[in-house]
Design a protein around this motif. Structure first.
Motif, PDB file in Angstrom:
ATOM      1  N   HIS A 148      -3.453   5.015  -1.494  1.00  0.00           N
ATOM      2  CA  HIS A 148      -4.274   5.722  -0.523  1.00  0.00           C
ATOM      3  C   HIS A 148      -3.941   7.202  -0.620  1.00  0.00           C
ATOM      4  O   HIS A 148      -2.954   7.667  -0.060  1.00  0.00           O
ATOM      5  CB  HIS A 148      -4.005   5.199   0.888  1.00  0.00           C
ATOM      6  CG  HIS A 148      -4.670   3.891   1.178  1.00  0.00           C
ATOM      7  ND1 HIS A 148      -4.557   3.236   2.379  1.00  0.00           N
ATOM      8  CD2 HIS A 148      -5.466   3.103   0.416  1.00  0.00           C
ATOM      9  CE1 HIS A 148      -5.245   2.107   2.355  1.00  0.00           C
ATOM     10  NE2 HIS A 148      -5.794   2.007   1.161  1.00  0.00           N
ATOM     11  N   LEU A 149      -4.744   7.937  -1.370  1.00  0.00           N
ATOM     12  CA  LEU A 149      -4.544   9.380  -1.509  1.00  0.00           C
ATOM     13  C   LEU A 149      -5.151  10.066  -0.295  1.00  0.00           C
ATOM     14  O   LEU A 149      -6.353   9.966  -0.054  1.00  0.00           O
ATOM     15  CB  LEU A 149      -5.173   9.884  -2.801  1.00  0.00           C
ATOM     16  CG  LEU A 149      -4.670   9.230  -4.101  1.00  0.00           C
ATOM     17  CD1 LEU A 149      -5.353   9.843  -5.311  1.00  0.00           C
ATOM     18  CD2 LEU A 149      -3.161   9.381  -4.219  1.00  0.00           C
ATOM     19  N   ARG A 150      -4.310  10.760   0.455  1.00  0.00           N
ATOM     20  CA  ARG A 150      -4.750  11.445   1.656  1.00  0.00           C
ATOM     21  C   ARG A 150      -4.519  12.938   1.495  1.00  0.00           C
ATOM     22  O   ARG A 150      -3.383  13.383   1.293  1.00  0.00           O
ATOM     23  CB  ARG A 150      -3.993  10.916   2.879  1.00  0.00           C
ATOM     24  CG  ARG A 150      -4.364   9.479   3.234  1.00  0.00           C
ATOM     25  CD  ARG A 150      -5.820   9.418   3.700  1.00  0.00           C
ATOM     26  NE  ARG A 150      -6.270   8.037   3.923  1.00  0.00           N
ATOM     27  CZ  ARG A 150      -7.053   7.383   3.080  1.00  0.00           C
ATOM     28  NH1 ARG A 150      -7.441   7.964   1.944  1.00  0.00           N
ATOM     29  NH2 ARG A 150      -7.463   6.158   3.348  1.00  0.00           N
ATOM     30  N   LEU A 151      -5.615  13.682   1.549  1.00  0.00           N
ATOM     31  CA  LEU A 151      -5.565  15.125   1.337  1.00  0.00           C
ATOM     32  C   LEU A 151      -5.354  15.843   2.658  1.00  0.00           C
ATOM     33  O   LEU A 151      -5.905  15.451   3.693  1.00  0.00           O
ATOM     34  CB  LEU A 151      -6.862  15.614   0.697  1.00  0.00           C
ATOM     35  CG  LEU A 151      -7.318  14.876  -0.587  1.00  0.00           C
ATOM     36  CD1 LEU A 151      -8.598  15.486  -1.119  1.00  0.00           C
ATOM     37  CD2 LEU A 151      -6.222  14.908  -1.640  1.00  0.00           C
ATOM     38  N   GLN A 152      -4.559  16.891   2.606  1.00  0.00           N
ATOM     39  CA  GLN A 152      -4.354  17.735   3.780  1.00  0.00           C
ATOM     40  C   GLN A 152      -4.248  19.184   3.327  1.00  0.00           C
ATOM     41  O   GLN A 152      -3.775  19.484   2.227  1.00  0.00           O
ATOM     42  CB  GLN A 152      -3.091  17.327   4.539  1.00  0.00           C
ATOM     43  CG  GLN A 152      -1.800  17.560   3.781  1.00  0.00           C
ATOM     44  CD  GLN A 152      -0.578  17.277   4.609  1.00  0.00           C
ATOM     45  OE1 GLN A 152      -0.692  16.809   5.743  1.00  0.00           O
ATOM     46  NE2 GLN A 152       0.605  17.556   4.074  1.00  0.00           N
ATOM     47  N   LEU A 153      -4.686  20.071   4.174  1.00  0.00           N
ATOM     48  CA  LEU A 153      -4.667  21.505   3.872  1.00  0.00           C
ATOM     49  C   LEU A 153      -3.328  22.085   4.282  1.00  0.00           C
ATOM     50  O   LEU A 153      -2.878  21.916   5.422  1.00  0.00           O
ATOM     51  CB  LEU A 153      -5.802  22.214   4.612  1.00  0.00           C
ATOM     52  CG  LEU A 153      -5.954  23.712   4.330  1.00  0.00           C
ATOM     53  CD1 LEU A 153      -6.264  23.966   2.863  1.00  0.00           C
ATOM     54  CD2 LEU A 153      -7.021  24.309   5.240  1.00  0.00           C
ATOM     55  N   ALA A 154      -2.672  22.748   3.332  1.00  0.00           N
ATOM     56  CA  ALA A 154      -1.376  23.366   3.618  1.00  0.00           C
ATOM     57  C   ALA A 154      -1.586  24.677   4.360  1.00  0.00           C
ATOM     58  O   ALA A 154      -2.619  25.355   4.192  1.00  0.00           O
ATOM     59  CB  ALA A 154      -0.621  23.616   2.313  1.00  0.00           C
ATOM     60  N   PRO A 155      -0.652  25.072   5.203  1.00  0.00           N
ATOM     61  CA  PRO A 155      -0.760  26.377   5.877  1.00  0.00           C
ATOM     62  C   PRO A 155      -0.793  27.513   4.862  1.00  0.00           C
ATOM     63  O   PRO A 155      -0.280  27.399   3.745  1.00  0.00           O
ATOM     64  CB  PRO A 155       0.502  26.427   6.745  1.00  0.00           C
ATOM     65  CG  PRO A 155       0.938  25.003   6.882  1.00  0.00           C
ATOM     66  CD  PRO A 155       0.529  24.328   5.618  1.00  0.00           C
ATOM     67  N   ARG A 156      -1.398  28.597   5.246  1.00  0.00           N
ATOM     68  CA  ARG A 156      -1.499  29.756   4.346  1.00  0.00           C
ATOM     69  C   ARG A 156      -0.108  30.330   4.066  1.00  0.00           C
ATOM     70  O   ARG A 156       0.742  30.408   4.958  1.00  0.00           O
ATOM     71  CB  ARG A 156      -2.392  30.829   4.954  1.00  0.00           C
ATOM     72  CG  ARG A 156      -3.862  30.447   4.972  1.00  0.00           C
ATOM     73  CD  ARG A 156      -4.726  31.592   5.467  1.00  0.00           C
ATOM     74  NE  ARG A 156      -6.138  31.257   5.368  1.00  0.00           N
ATOM     75  CZ  ARG A 156      -6.873  31.420   4.275  1.00  0.00           C
ATOM     76  NH1 ARG A 156      -6.324  31.943   3.189  1.00  0.00           N
ATOM     77  NH2 ARG A 156      -8.153  31.070   4.257  1.00  0.00           N
ATOM     78  N   ASN A 157       0.058  30.723   2.798  1.00  0.00           N
ATOM     79  CA  ASN A 157       1.305  31.341   2.334  1.00  0.00           C
ATOM     80  C   ASN A 157       2.528  30.433   2.566  1.00  0.00           C
ATOM     81  O   ASN A 157       3.644  30.912   2.743  1.00  0.00           O
ATOM     82  CB  ASN A 157       1.532  32.692   3.014  1.00  0.00           C
ATOM     83  CG  ASN A 157       0.393  33.658   2.750  1.00  0.00           C
ATOM     84  OD1 ASN A 157      -0.151  33.723   1.647  1.00  0.00           O
ATOM     85  ND2 ASN A 157       0.020  34.429   3.781  1.00  0.00           N
ATOM     86  N   VAL A 171       0.863  -1.182   0.000  1.00  0.00           N
ATOM     87  CA  VAL A 171       0.000   0.000   0.000  1.00  0.00           C
ATOM     88  C   VAL A 171       0.897   1.230   0.000  1.00  0.00           C
ATOM     89  O   VAL A 171       1.896   1.280   0.724  1.00  0.00           O
ATOM     90  CB  VAL A 171      -0.936   0.005   1.227  1.00  0.00           C
ATOM     91  CG1 VAL A 171      -1.709   1.315   1.292  1.00  0.00           C
ATOM     92  CG2 VAL A 171      -1.900  -1.163   1.178  1.00  0.00           C
ATOM     93  N   PHE A 172       0.534   2.214  -0.815  1.00  0.00           N
ATOM     94  CA  PHE A 172       1.299   3.447  -0.921  1.00  0.00           C
ATOM     95  C   PHE A 172       0.450   4.609  -0.415  1.00  0.00           C
ATOM     96  O   PHE A 172      -0.438   5.092  -1.119  1.00  0.00           O
ATOM     97  CB  PHE A 172       1.716   3.707  -2.377  1.00  0.00           C
ATOM     98  CG  PHE A 172       2.585   2.630  -2.941  1.00  0.00           C
ATOM     99  CD1 PHE A 172       3.955   2.702  -2.831  1.00  0.00           C
ATOM    100  CD2 PHE A 172       2.029   1.523  -3.563  1.00  0.00           C
ATOM    101  CE1 PHE A 172       4.754   1.704  -3.340  1.00  0.00           C
ATOM    102  CE2 PHE A 172       2.818   0.533  -4.075  1.00  0.00           C
ATOM    103  CZ  PHE A 172       4.187   0.619  -3.963  1.00  0.00           C
ATOM    104  N   PRO A 173       0.689   5.068   0.815  1.00  0.00           N
ATOM    105  CA  PRO A 173      -0.052   6.226   1.310  1.00  0.00           C
ATOM    106  C   PRO A 173       0.527   7.511   0.720  1.00  0.00           C
ATOM    107  O   PRO A 173       1.612   7.957   1.094  1.00  0.00           O
ATOM    108  CB  PRO A 173       0.158   6.143   2.829  1.00  0.00           C
ATOM    109  CG  PRO A 173       1.450   5.413   2.991  1.00  0.00           C
ATOM    110  CD  PRO A 173       1.604   4.498   1.810  1.00  0.00           C
ATOM    111  N   LEU A 174      -0.177   8.101  -0.236  1.00  0.00           N
ATOM    112  CA  LEU A 174       0.299   9.298  -0.923  1.00  0.00           C
ATOM    113  C   LEU A 174      -0.335  10.533  -0.287  1.00  0.00           C
ATOM    114  O   LEU A 174      -1.567  10.665  -0.245  1.00  0.00           O
ATOM    115  CB  LEU A 174      -0.030   9.231  -2.413  1.00  0.00           C
ATOM    116  CG  LEU A 174       0.510   8.011  -3.164  1.00  0.00           C
ATOM    117  CD1 LEU A 174       0.200   8.120  -4.647  1.00  0.00           C
ATOM    118  CD2 LEU A 174       2.008   7.857  -2.937  1.00  0.00           C
ATOM    119  N   GLN A 175       0.527  11.401   0.199  1.00  0.00           N
ATOM    120  CA  GLN A 175       0.053  12.621   0.839  1.00  0.00           C
ATOM    121  C   GLN A 175      -0.096  13.704  -0.220  1.00  0.00           C
ATOM    122  O   GLN A 175       0.855  14.026  -0.930  1.00  0.00           O
ATOM    123  CB  GLN A 175       1.044  13.064   1.922  1.00  0.00           C
ATOM    124  CG  GLN A 175       0.478  14.038   2.931  1.00  0.00           C
ATOM    125  CD  GLN A 175      -0.518  13.381   3.871  1.00  0.00           C
ATOM    126  OE1 GLN A 175      -0.354  12.226   4.239  1.00  0.00           O
ATOM    127  NE2 GLN A 175      -1.547  14.107   4.244  1.00  0.00           N
TER     128      GLN A 175
END
Length: 535
Positions: A121-130, A83-87
């Motif tokens: 496993h595509l896992r989405l995360q919100l990047a910090p602003r700027n 399994v490849f957990p892709l961030q």
């Protein structure tokens, strides 16, 4: 006639002598019989109590204990689920915090609902602003930058693993909306971006025994054939490759070339990018009066296999354990004819070997400049990526991160398959020795396989998979084991029989005689006992 003589025989009172049988030897003394029995018994005691244990100890085959069940589980794909957990990092500075989180939630749900390839496993995360774009961040497979615009569009950055997506403002989902056009658009773009990687990994899994637990992506017959050709064309993984750049001419000119400047400008920057996966060594050479195997001006596909004259061209062999990739520039007037009559080409790639580039230059020119080497070097760079097994679509950083995951999968499958082969060999040949070094290699292999399986998507996983594959190959091809594969039991019989036959025949005959005598004496005693009883 003399007195007393007559014609009749005279009767005699004495009879003629009768032939008598030879006298029998005197009976053996009981002490002599016991002595002979003790001699036979002593020989057999020496053989049984001393000879056999020494022979068994000195000829016993050492078989180190192997965890056969665990080895077969790795080979059957029951010990690891690749399994490849892709961030995936999403930069949405133009959206409010709640809107961005809601968009990520909807997009993640859309990805999970599709689930067309469980290995990703595509896992989405919100990047910090700027936040700046990540550089050499192996934890982040892809960064998506969302920007408002007039229509939905996507553009993949060619210099970094960044996907720029523009969207109309009215596509931003509300906090209560169960779905969103923007979420669906992002989902489709992600699927398209990683489609080739999914196909390659799915093909590798489907052709191995470790596909248990991972549902391979459905591949058409054409796609499977194309992936098979690509796999056959690419080189087997090695931590280091040796690159040889050769200039061959059919006469005395040209005799110099700006190879170092061309390498610094076109090749070495790409090798630096590949360095996290492979190391490279480089050498160059010039060969004058090199005669090709084919003299035709327009080379057909049938001519390509015999163009390289290995007997005349001093191509560099492999240096140590590093495979050699050859890049040859031939100065001549040949071209490669394609299927269409009006089309020609200047180069062709030889699977698992390298590339030949046909460069045209005036006969009076004695030097090959950097400008003339630009196109050959660019061609060599593209072919090098193909020989490495790099995917064909996407930006170079994204293709290289994909290459790392593909190589990790390939090494993991090969190491697991080797463990299974070793386990089956041990079960099929119970007389083969298993040195302690083989057991240690198997233990190291499984340890690194576990670490590789836990981090398949990162550089650590690739490193552990490479070590596991090396240890598995070393254990399987142990010298002391390979020699015994060709030592059948019939050969052992042919060796022992001439040595032990002359020794055991007298011992066996003596034992048989003593047993017969013992049985005879027992019968006589029993008969005498019955006679006394009747009297």
């Amino acid at each position: 006639m003399a007195p007393g003589e007559s014609g009749q025989p005279q009767a005699s009172g004495d009879s003629a002598p009768v032939a008598s049988s030879p006298p029998l030897p005197p009976p053996e003394k009981p002490s002599a019989v016991r002595q002979r029995s003790y001699v036979v018994l002593s020989f057999w005691l020496v053989v049984l109590l001393l000879g056999l244990p020494i022979w068994w100890k000195t000829t016993a085959i050492y078989r180190a204990e192997l965890p056969l069940d665990r080895m077969l589980k790795w080979a059957d794909g029951k010990a690891c689920r690749p399994v490849f957990p892709l961030q995936i990092s999403i930069q949405a500075d133009s959206l409010q915090e709640q809107e961005a989180q809601n968009l990520i939630r909807l997009t993640q749900h859309a990805l999970d609902d599709l689930n067309d390839f469980s290995g990703h496993h595509l896992r989405l995360q919100l990047a910090p602003r700027n936040a700046p774009l990540p550089r050499d961040d192996f934890q982040t497979a892809l960064t998506i930058r969302l920007k408002p615009g007039t229509s939905s569009s996507a553009s993949l950055n060619q210099e970094s693993a960044v996907l720029d997506i523009t969207y109309p403002p009215n596509h931003v989902p509300s906090l209560t909306s169960p779905s969103s056009p923007l979420a669906s658009y992002i989902t489709n773009e992600l699927r398209a971006t990683f489609a080739e990687e999914q196909s390659i990994i799915s093909y590798l899994l489907s052709t191995s025994s470790m596909s248990t637990g991972v549902r391979p992506q459905g591949l058409s017959a054409e796609a499977a054939e194309a992936l098979s050709k690509r796999t056959t064309r690419s080189l087997r993984y090695a931590p280091t490759y040796h690159l040889t750049f050769s200039l061959f001419t059919d006469n005395a000119l040209p005799n110099t070339w700006d190879i170092e400047a061309a390498l610094d400008e076109y090749i070495r920057p790409m090798l630096e990018v590949l360095r996290p996966i492979h190391n490279f060594t480089i050498d160059t050479q010039i060969q004058l009066y090199a005669i090709p195997g084919v003299q035709s001006q327009v080379l057909s596909k049938d001519h390509l296999s015999s163009f390289i004259n290995a007997a005349e061209w001093p191509l560099s062999p492999s240096i140590g354990k590093a495979p050699t990739i050859n890049f040859v520039i031939y100065i001549g007037n040949q071209t490669v004819g394609l299927d269409a009559e009006a089309e020609t080409a200047q180069s062709w790639m030889i699977p698992q070997w390298g590339t030949v580039y046909l460069l045209s230059q005036p006969d009076t020119e004695s030097h090959v400049s950097t400008a003339a080497l630009k196109q050959p070097m660019l061609t060599f760079g593209g072919h090098l990526l193909s020989l490495m097994g790099t995917p064909q679509s996407g930006s170079l950083p994204l293709r290289l991160s994909t290459l790392g995951r593909i190589r990790s999968t390939d090494l993991l499958l090969r190491a697991s398959s080797t463990l299974g082969s070793l386990a089956r060999l041990s079960l099929a040949l119970p007389s083969i020795s298993i040195p302690r070094s083989v057991a240690d290699g198997v233990s190291k292999t499984m340890h690194h396989l576990e670490l590789a399986c836990a981090d398949l998507g990162g550089p650590e996983g690739l490193m552990h998979a490479r070590i596991a594959e090396e240890e598995a190959e070393r254990a399987f091809f142990e010298k002391s084991m390979v020699g015994q594969l060709y030592f059948p039991d019939e050969h052992k019989i042919a060796v022992y029989l001439p040595l032990l036959g002359p020794v055991f025949v007298p011992l066996l005959m003596g034992l048989i005689n003593e047993v017969k005598k013992f049985i005879k004496e027992a019968k006589q005693k029993a008969q005498e006992a019955r006679s006394k009883k009747h009297q």
